[in-house]
Scaffold this active site. Structure first.
Site, PDB file in Angstrom:
ATOM      1  CB  SER A   1     -61.524   5.922  45.410  1.00  0.00           C
ATOM      2  OG  SER A   1     -60.104   6.275  45.324  1.00  0.00           O
TER       3      SER A   1
ATOM      4  CG  HIS B   1     -60.199   8.856  49.062  1.00  0.00           C
ATOM      5  ND1 HIS B   1     -59.065   8.109  49.613  1.00  0.00           N
ATOM      6  CD2 HIS B   1     -60.277   8.216  47.670  1.00  0.00           C
ATOM      7  CE1 HIS B   1     -58.795   7.222  48.686  1.00  0.00           C
ATOM      8  NE2 HIS B   1     -59.371   7.030  47.632  1.00  0.00           N
TER       9      HIS B   1
END
Length: 289
Positions: free
Chosen positions: A40, A270
């Site tokens: 990711s 992220h």
């Protein structure tokens, strides 16, 4: 015709062939095929726009897409996928979202071929389980027991053990890439600077000692990745160092990485679109130092 004359003509033909080959136009350069592998951090979940399987969280603005545009490659095969670990390079990845079964993503190595000229790889976070560890460290209680105590009880750093166990897995992945794409340049990235030294509690709800432990674990993972890249004919790209001043403690306009509660369209813990774009720039500079 005399034997000597025949030999002379043959030699001349060979020389002419060599001259033609050496003066081939620049336009006849090798076709560039770029394969992006990874998890990711590379796929860019929740960054608009979505491409590929929904559960993979693959964005058209992840670093692979930005880099491919910068390099003007002929073909980009982006197979990055949220949740991917080293095992998903050669085995299918089961996909689900909010408990709904969404099938499987093929093994990422299926995208590799003999005509691949560039491979980027970001992997290891899910093998080690770093996001899960980080989520478990969140607290709004300034008097809470540091989660570091749990992960280092008995004098054994369990996260460090996971990182050490990841090293041979990465070695196998790098060997597999070279086998399937023998002419490709292989680039392996590390992970970013998630939180500055000492943290920024409560803006990011993790105690200072735990902030340092978590980023220290990321740094250990990066060191492991760099070591394996050097040992397996791959270029390591550090994205943590250049991320100084752009961690989750910074103002929304400066962050490259989101914190526990995102302030931009990106997954918690992220990179955001700004981060992915800057990672692409960093990788490009390493390709053309």
């Amino acid at each position: 015709m005399a034997r000597g004359t025949t030999a002379a003509l043959a030699a001349g033909a060979l020389a002419l062939t060599g001259l033609v080959a050496s003066t081939a136009p620049a336009g006849a350069a090798e076709r560039q095929v770029y394969v992006a592998l990874g998890d990711s951090m590379a796929s860019g979940p929740l960054i608009p726009d979505i491409t590929g399987p929904l559960a993979c969280g693959r964005s058209t603005n992840n670093y692979a897409h930005v880099l491919a545009a910068q390099l003007h490659v002929a073909e980009l095969r982006d197979v990055t996928c949220s949740g991917a670990a080293t095992g998903h390079m050669t085995s299918p990845q089961h996909l689900s979202l909010a408990g709904v079964d969404l099938g499987e993503a093929p093994p990422q190595f299926d995208a590799l071929s003999a005509d691949t000229t560039l491979v980027t790889l970001t992997i290891g976070g899910n093998d080690v389980g770093l996001v899960g560890v980080a989520k478990g460290c969140a607290t709004l209680n300034p008097f809470a027991t540091p989660c570091k105590d749990k992960w280092t009880s008995g004098g054994v750093d369990q996260v460090a053990q996971r990182i050490d166990a990841f090293a041979p897995k990465l070695a196998t992945v790098l060997t597999g890439i070279h086998t399937r794409a023998p002419h490709a340049r292989v680039v392996v990235t590390g992970y970013g600077l998630y939180i500055k030294p000492g943290g920024c509690w409560p803006y990011q709800p993790v105690l200072g000692v735990d902030a340092d432990y978590l980023q220290g674990s990321v740094n250990r993972l990066n060191t492991t990745i760099a070591s394996q890249a050097a040992a397996h004919n791959a270029t390591y790209v550090d994205v943590a160092g250049p991320s100084t001043g752009h961690d989750a403690c910074q103002a929304p306009s400066a962050k490259w990485l989101e914190g526990y509660i995102p302030t931009d369209l990106a997954a918690p813990l992220h990179p955001n679109r700004r981060g992915e774009a800057n990672y692409a720039d960093i990788i490009a500079r390493n390709l053309h130092p």
